[in-house]
Write an enzyme that holds these catalytic residues in place. Structure first.
Site, PDB file in Angstrom:
ATOM      1  CB  ALA A 182      -0.926  -0.011   1.217  1.00 49.31           C
ATOM      2  CG  ASP A 183       4.756   0.969   1.554  1.00 48.91           C
ATOM      3  OD1 ASP A 183       4.278   0.050   0.859  1.00 48.91           O
ATOM      4  OD2 ASP A 183       5.893   0.888   2.073  1.00 48.91           O
ATOM      5  CG  ASP A 196       9.531   4.715   0.962  1.00 47.29           C
ATOM      6  OD1 ASP A 196      10.218   5.189   1.887  1.00 47.29           O
ATOM      7  OD2 ASP A 196       8.320   4.463   1.091  1.00 47.29           O
TER       8      ASP A 196
END
Length: 258
Positions: A107-108, A128
């Protein structure tokens, strides 16, 4: 106000937002055993310190890569805020997830893609820095096209220290001055291997991704270590520490939650 929750493998970040503006944020260690009541004791005290009333929260959205935290966050939302927690992706993403197994995408990473496209446009590579370091490719239409998962730098360092008898535990630090890449002692050699090795990995992978895309692509970095690496590489076009939280706010806005 919107309560946005980003559940990672290492930390959970709670943020209170007004529209897309982050009013404040707090971080707690991820523990799937932590109950909704325990979250509430911690969070409500912090909100009170900031002068934020519980009743001001009218929605809660969660990005989670730790499924076992779900029930307790649902309890927190319902029992203490009187709202239903919405988990990112359950109502769709609003972007194309163009990979072989869309349901397995974290989801991130999807939320980062939404925010990066909304803010920066064009072809993008989103890096990320979390427990894992991920590289995500978003095309100029906003479609998620795939990416890379690499061990996070702390994970790599832990593996090195835990599996060698004599190497010491060191802090991850950016080099100062014109530091040599030839270490003269064990700790310096470890710093060089961890820091410059990671920079070389990032620059090499991003160069390969750009070559495969065949068009110019901006690089957006997020996560706690982004600033540390930005000091010694020109690879990042933007460093955006709040990309995931902003993506949650954008997703909530599109679902008319706030």
């Amino acid at each position: 106000m919107l309560l946005a929750v980003d559940v990672g493998n290492t930390n959970v970040v709670f943020a209170v937002l007004e529209g897309r503006d982050i009013r404040t944020r707090w971080r707690i260690t991820t523990d799937p055993r932590r109950t909704g009541d325990e979250y509430a004791v911690w969070l409500l005290q912090l909100m009170a310190i900031e002068g934020i009333e519980r009743a001001a929260v009218t929605g809660m959205i969660v990005s989670s890569v730790v499924p076992r935290t779900r029930h307790n966050l649902e309890v927190l939302a319902g029992k203490y805020f009187g709202v239903t927690a919405v988990f990112a992706g359950e109502r769709g993403w609003g972007i194309e997830i163009d990979v072989e197994e869309p349901a397995t995408l974290g989801a991130d990473r999807a939320v980062n893609a939404i925010a990066a496209h909304e803010k920066y446009g064009d072809d993008l590579i989103v890096v990320d820095f979390g427990t894992a370091t991920t590289f995500d490719v978003v095309d100029f239409n906003g479609a998620y096209k795939g990416g890379i998962i690499a061990p996070g730098i702390n994970l790599s360092l832990d593996a090195l220290v835990n599996n060698t008898a004599k190497l010491p535990r060191i802090a991850i630090e950016a080099p100062t001055g014109n530091a040599s890449v030839i270490g003269r002692n064990t700790e310096d050699q470890m710093h060089i291997g961890v820091y410059w090795g990671y920079v070389a990995m990032m620059e090499g992978l991003i160069a390969r991704i750009r070559a495969e895309i065949g068009r110019p692509a901006k690089v957006v970095a997020t996560g706690g270590m982004a600033i540390l690496f930005d000091e010694h590489t020109e690879i990042f076009d933007h460093v955006d520490a709040d990309l995931t939280l902003e993506g949650l706010a954008i997703l909530a806005e599109r679902m008319e939650m706030s």
